[in-house]
Design a protein around this motif. Sequence first.
Motif, PDB file in Angstrom:
ATOM      1  N   ASN A   1      -8.967 -18.603  31.917  1.00 48.42           N
ATOM      2  CA  ASN A   1      -9.554 -17.653  30.965  1.00 48.42           C
ATOM      3  C   ASN A   1      -8.533 -17.168  29.935  1.00 48.42           C
ATOM      4  O   ASN A   1      -8.835 -17.083  28.738  1.00 48.42           O
ATOM      5  CB  ASN A   1     -10.137 -16.457  31.718  1.00 48.42           C
ATOM      6  CG  ASN A   1     -11.421 -16.794  32.448  1.00 48.42           C
ATOM      7  OD1 ASN A   1     -12.131 -17.724  32.072  1.00 48.42           O
ATOM      8  ND2 ASN A   1     -11.722 -16.059  33.512  1.00 48.42           N
ATOM      9  N   GLN A   2      -7.324 -16.859  30.398  1.00 49.52           N
ATOM     10  CA  GLN A   2      -6.293 -16.377  29.475  1.00 49.52           C
ATOM     11  C   GLN A   2      -5.818 -17.484  28.538  1.00 49.52           C
ATOM     12  O   GLN A   2      -5.482 -17.225  27.377  1.00 49.52           O
ATOM     13  CB  GLN A   2      -5.108 -15.813  30.261  1.00 49.52           C
ATOM     14  CG  GLN A   2      -5.414 -14.511  30.990  1.00 49.52           C
ATOM     15  CD  GLN A   2      -5.814 -13.398  30.038  1.00 49.52           C
ATOM     16  OE1 GLN A   2      -5.268 -13.260  28.945  1.00 49.52           O
ATOM     17  NE2 GLN A   2      -6.792 -12.593  30.453  1.00 49.52           N
TER      18      GLN A   2
ATOM     19  N   MET B   1      11.101 -22.458  26.212  1.00 46.98           N
ATOM     20  CA  MET B   1      10.359 -23.582  25.635  1.00 46.98           C
ATOM     21  C   MET B   1       9.092 -23.127  24.915  1.00 46.98           C
ATOM     22  O   MET B   1       8.281 -23.947  24.493  1.00 46.98           O
ATOM     23  CB  MET B   1      10.010 -24.589  26.740  1.00 46.98           C
ATOM     24  CG  MET B   1      11.222 -25.201  27.427  1.00 46.98           C
ATOM     25  SD  MET B   1      12.371 -26.000  26.276  1.00 46.98           S
ATOM     26  CE  MET B   1      11.349 -27.334  25.651  1.00 46.98           C
ATOM     27  N   GLY B   2       8.915 -21.801  24.770  1.00 43.67           N
ATOM     28  CA  GLY B   2       7.798 -21.284  23.991  1.00 43.67           C
ATOM     29  C   GLY B   2       6.546 -20.945  24.768  1.00 43.67           C
ATOM     30  O   GLY B   2       5.493 -20.689  24.171  1.00 43.67           O
ATOM     31  N   HIS B   3       6.653 -20.911  26.103  1.00 43.96           N
ATOM     32  CA  HIS B   3       5.484 -20.604  26.932  1.00 43.96           C
ATOM     33  C   HIS B   3       5.495 -19.140  27.352  1.00 43.96           C
ATOM     34  O   HIS B   3       6.545 -18.565  27.606  1.00 43.96           O
ATOM     35  CB  HIS B   3       5.476 -21.489  28.176  1.00 43.96           C
ATOM     36  CG  HIS B   3       5.544 -22.953  27.876  1.00 43.96           C
ATOM     37  ND1 HIS B   3       4.547 -23.620  27.198  1.00 43.96           N
ATOM     38  CD2 HIS B   3       6.514 -23.879  28.140  1.00 43.96           C
ATOM     39  CE1 HIS B   3       4.888 -24.903  27.072  1.00 43.96           C
ATOM     40  NE2 HIS B   3       6.073 -25.072  27.630  1.00 43.96           N
ATOM     41  N   ASP B   4       4.301 -18.548  27.455  1.00 47.76           N
ATOM     42  CA  ASP B   4       4.151 -17.173  27.910  1.00 47.76           C
ATOM     43  C   ASP B   4       3.452 -17.140  29.262  1.00 47.76           C
ATOM     44  O   ASP B   4       2.819 -18.113  29.689  1.00 47.76           O
ATOM     45  CB  ASP B   4       3.328 -16.359  26.900  1.00 47.76           C
ATOM     46  CG  ASP B   4       4.063 -16.167  25.577  1.00 47.76           C
ATOM     47  OD1 ASP B   4       5.304 -16.183  25.592  1.00 47.76           O
ATOM     48  OD2 ASP B   4       3.379 -16.003  24.542  1.00 47.76           O
ATOM     49  N   MET B   5       3.564 -15.984  29.936  1.00 52.73           N
ATOM     50  CA  MET B   5       2.929 -15.779  31.235  1.00 52.73           C
ATOM     51  C   MET B   5       2.000 -14.567  31.140  1.00 52.73           C
ATOM     52  O   MET B   5       2.100 -13.759  30.214  1.00 52.73           O
ATOM     53  CB  MET B   5       3.992 -15.550  32.310  1.00 52.73           C
ATOM     54  CG  MET B   5       5.054 -16.631  32.403  1.00 52.73           C
ATOM     55  SD  MET B   5       4.426 -18.150  33.137  1.00 52.73           S
ATOM     56  CE  MET B   5       4.295 -17.646  34.856  1.00 52.73           C
ATOM     57  N   PHE B   6       1.115 -14.431  32.124  1.00 53.54           N
ATOM     58  CA  PHE B   6       0.188 -13.302  32.140  1.00 53.54           C
ATOM     59  C   PHE B   6       0.225 -12.641  33.514  1.00 53.54           C
ATOM     60  O   PHE B   6       0.146 -13.313  34.542  1.00 53.54           O
ATOM     61  CB  PHE B   6      -1.239 -13.756  31.825  1.00 53.54           C
ATOM     62  CG  PHE B   6      -2.242 -12.644  31.785  1.00 53.54           C
ATOM     63  CD1 PHE B   6      -2.385 -11.858  30.650  1.00 53.54           C
ATOM     64  CD2 PHE B   6      -3.022 -12.355  32.902  1.00 53.54           C
ATOM     65  CE1 PHE B   6      -3.304 -10.814  30.611  1.00 53.54           C
ATOM     66  CE2 PHE B   6      -3.942 -11.318  32.878  1.00 53.54           C
ATOM     67  CZ  PHE B   6      -4.082 -10.542  31.723  1.00 53.54           C
TER      68      PHE B   6
ATOM     69  N   SER C   1      -0.788 -19.889  24.113  1.00 56.67           N
ATOM     70  CA  SER C   1       0.615 -19.882  24.540  1.00 56.67           C
ATOM     71  C   SER C   1       0.770 -19.540  26.015  1.00 56.67           C
ATOM     72  O   SER C   1       1.838 -19.737  26.598  1.00 56.67           O
ATOM     73  CB  SER C   1       1.421 -18.884  23.703  1.00 56.67           C
ATOM     74  OG  SER C   1       1.077 -17.550  24.015  1.00 56.67           O
ATOM     75  N   ILE C   2      -0.297 -19.030  26.635  1.00 57.51           N
ATOM     76  CA  ILE C   2      -0.236 -18.689  28.060  1.00 57.51           C
ATOM     77  C   ILE C   2      -0.176 -19.967  28.886  1.00 57.51           C
ATOM     78  O   ILE C   2      -1.020 -20.846  28.777  1.00 57.51           O
ATOM     79  CB  ILE C   2      -1.465 -17.859  28.492  1.00 57.51           C
ATOM     80  CG1 ILE C   2      -1.499 -16.522  27.757  1.00 57.51           C
ATOM     81  CG2 ILE C   2      -1.464 -17.652  30.008  1.00 57.51           C
ATOM     82  CD1 ILE C   2      -0.391 -15.579  28.129  1.00 57.51           C
TER      83      ILE C   2
END
Length: 256
Positions: free
Chosen positions: A117-118, A204-209, A124-125
């Motif tokens: 969902n995110q 590396m440009g990735h995000d977390m939630f 980017s998530i």
Amino acid sequence: MAANPPLVSVLMTNYNNGCYILPAVNSVAAQTYPNIELIVIDDGSKDNSPSVIERLARIHDGRFVDFKTHFSSDNLGINAQLNKGIKYVKGPITMIFDSDDALSSRYVSKSVDVLMNQKERNPSIAGVYPNPILIDENGRIIRLGYSRTFDAGLLLGWYEGKEPMSYIPGCGPILTEALKDAFPLNPDIKKHTKYERWARVVMMGHDMFHIDEHLFFYRMTDNNVSGIGKKVGEAHKSGRLQDVDMLRVENYWGST
């Protein structure tokens, strides 16, 4: 849950956790999520870990899409073994899971649902992470633990020589493609391995939630590499931590 849920690869390294790996693997087998492969790599354990792992592979035969085991003759460290293990991963989502922790039964299903969902809302998530429940070496709950909202700057401080702030649990499920961007890991790093891994992912440009729910059990022992287990254990014994229900962790996910 989707009609055809994506395969989740659970990658577990183990060193001398023969007394804890059984409940750890049992908690993975008890997931409500059906589509899981389990990869267990033993890092040259000197205890009864190999025989326990072999027993678990027999007990849970048929539960997983695949249950791979690998036994190293040498103790090379977590990062070295993860560099080997990542090559076995087949799923589009990977979870690196410590062999002395345990999961609530809906951990994977909840994490995958939130991640998908995110990801739709924010491309980017790449991964998600929940709050932990801290348990002692006997599986008794010490207290609820809390992570924090994702902040890339706190992780990237690693590369600026700042004190590590490792607020993302190692078992956060992540898109395999994004995780592989962080590999190969540095085999010479023996402490703060989770922090280094997440910092590489973010670089590396990735995000977390952050999932603000308590979905897994984080075991506090004197053997925690980061030293947090010993600190929490001492604080708990001295009465400096507020207790929550002292229920055995087996009440949450069962045992074999």
